[in-house]
Design a protein around this motif. Sequence first.
Motif, PDB file in Angstrom:
ATOM      1  N   GLN A 168       0.850  -1.185   0.000  1.00 37.83           N
ATOM      2  CA  GLN A 168       0.000   0.000   0.000  1.00 37.83           C
ATOM      3  C   GLN A 168       0.892   1.244   0.000  1.00 37.83           C
ATOM      4  OE1 GLN A 168      -0.233   1.941   3.197  1.00 37.83           O
ATOM      5  NE2 GLN A 168       1.641   0.712   3.253  1.00 37.83           N
ATOM      6  N   ILE A 171       0.648   5.422   2.373  1.00 38.53           N
ATOM      7  CA  ILE A 171       1.082   6.002   3.638  1.00 38.53           C
ATOM      8  C   ILE A 171       2.471   6.629   3.525  1.00 38.53           C
ATOM      9  CG2 ILE A 171       1.624   5.538   6.068  1.00 38.53           C
ATOM     10  CD1 ILE A 171      -0.432   3.397   6.080  1.00 38.53           C
ATOM     11  N   ILE A 175       4.372   9.583   8.527  1.00 36.12           N
ATOM     12  CA  ILE A 175       3.107   9.236   9.181  1.00 36.12           C
ATOM     13  C   ILE A 175       3.145   7.788   9.656  1.00 36.12           C
ATOM     14  CG2 ILE A 175       0.616   8.914   8.796  1.00 36.12           C
ATOM     15  CD1 ILE A 175       0.761  11.260   6.827  1.00 36.12           C
ATOM     16  N   LEU A 176       3.730   6.920   8.824  1.00 41.80           N
ATOM     17  CA  LEU A 176       3.870   5.519   9.212  1.00 41.80           C
ATOM     18  C   LEU A 176       4.658   5.404  10.511  1.00 41.80           C
ATOM     19  CD1 LEU A 176       3.682   2.447   8.663  1.00 41.80           C
ATOM     20  CD2 LEU A 176       5.722   2.653   7.244  1.00 41.80           C
TER      21      LEU A 176
ATOM     22  N   ASN B 146      -4.486   4.679  11.980  1.00 37.45           N
ATOM     23  CA  ASN B 146      -4.666   4.052  10.669  1.00 37.45           C
ATOM     24  C   ASN B 146      -5.076   2.575  10.827  1.00 37.45           C
ATOM     25  OD1 ASN B 146      -3.568   2.378   8.356  1.00 37.45           O
ATOM     26  ND2 ASN B 146      -3.319   4.433   7.508  1.00 37.45           N
ATOM     27  N   ASP B 148      -5.149   0.004   8.723  1.00 40.36           N
ATOM     28  CA  ASP B 148      -4.217  -0.987   8.177  1.00 40.36           C
ATOM     29  C   ASP B 148      -3.033  -1.227   9.099  1.00 40.36           C
ATOM     30  OD1 ASP B 148      -5.750  -1.433   5.949  1.00 40.36           O
ATOM     31  OD2 ASP B 148      -4.689   0.027   4.698  1.00 40.36           O
ATOM     32  N   ILE B 149      -2.528  -0.152   9.704  1.00 43.15           N
ATOM     33  CA  ILE B 149      -1.390  -0.304  10.606  1.00 43.15           C
ATOM     34  C   ILE B 149      -1.766  -1.144  11.826  1.00 43.15           C
ATOM     35  CG2 ILE B 149       0.179   0.934  12.180  1.00 43.15           C
ATOM     36  CD1 ILE B 149       0.381   3.138  10.132  1.00 43.15           C
TER      37      ILE B 149
END
Lengths: 189, 189
Positions: A168, A171, A175-176, B146, B148-149
């Motif tokens: 994906q 992101i 931010i991740l 998030n 997904d995270i």
Amino acid sequence: MKPESRKQEIINAASVLFKEKGYSAVTMRDLARAMGIKAASLYNHIQSKQEILSTIIIDLAEEFTTGMDQIATSEETTIQKLENIIALHIDVTLRNADGLASLNNDWMHLEEKNLQYFEKMRHEYEENFSDIIRKGVKEKEIKPYNIDIMVFSTLSTLRTLYLWYPKQGTIDAEILKKDMISVLLKGVI
Amino acid sequence: MKPESRKQEIINAASVLFKEKGYSAVTMRDLARAMGIKAASLYNHIQSKQEILSTIIIDLAEEFTTGMDQIATSEETTIQKLENIIALHIDVTLRNADGLASLNNDWMHLEEKNLQYFEKMRHEYEENFSDIIRKGVKEKEIKPYNIDIMVFSTLSTLRTLYLWYPKQGTIDAEILKKDMISVLLKGVI
DNA sequence: GTCTATAATCAGATAGAC
DNA sequence: GTCTATCTGATTATAGAC
């Protein structure tokens, strides 16, 4: 793009194939096909299939070792150290997600000498991680849960990032990092 | 101990070898040696090497699918559902840690039909997981990070349990469950 | 730097005796 | 249920021409 050596091109192509099927299932013919040449031609640039694997894995393991040593010997708080470890894994993953597949899944196919070297680095990495957590618990920065469970839980997420991040592209890295730190340290509830 | 069929003995021995070296690197001769017989003799009990792999993986995937379906359709809170998912993974890991190595690392060597079936089950499992988290966020049971995270982080830890749990036999299953729930849901700080 | 040809070995699987 | 013997094709790697 800087011009890559032919050897590095081969290693990069191999990383992609090893990620998809694993070291043992990828043949020199598969790799040659991906490079658009014949299998015999590969041997003008590399000595063996094994050399490709050890280059991929040892380079990455040394990156983690160097990064962890800097973090472990710094004077920061436990929480800052954990944030730096998370950032280290994210940075390496962004730079070489394909190679991390071999590091995680094909290290057991390294031959004797490199296998020992790799296992030593991995052991020391995990020891450093445990020590950081243990010190954090002692100084009440970290909750007093089972140390091994906290180390394993965090590390398994970071080690598996390579599988998930490329899937994906939406992101942003910063931010991740921020969300990963929140989720891993502060939980989801 | 109930008497196991010769076929099941072969599958169990194969699970151990596949965990150590991966499906592709294990030969029928390796497997026969582990069983104390010759390679040709294996074919009186199994049809092919591929049949061994698909039996290991599909049986486990169906266990997860059944378990997740029950959890997802229940009337419990999001947090209770997450606790049940963690317990499901721990239970399966205790019962068949070796087989989980193949599920995680060798699914790509399944042939066409079983590969599609496996990927469908895995996708639905992840969708169910995402839906549970999403509903939790909506109802403010879960923090608004998030999605997904949070899914990836939790799932990667649970999926890697098979690597870690057998290495230390000191932790009781119930304590593991309790601490894992705490760490994954409430974080370490 | 790439090719063709080939060496040496090993893979999964089968046939048929006991 | 296990064995020996064997088939067929694939595997890593090398030699030597271009």
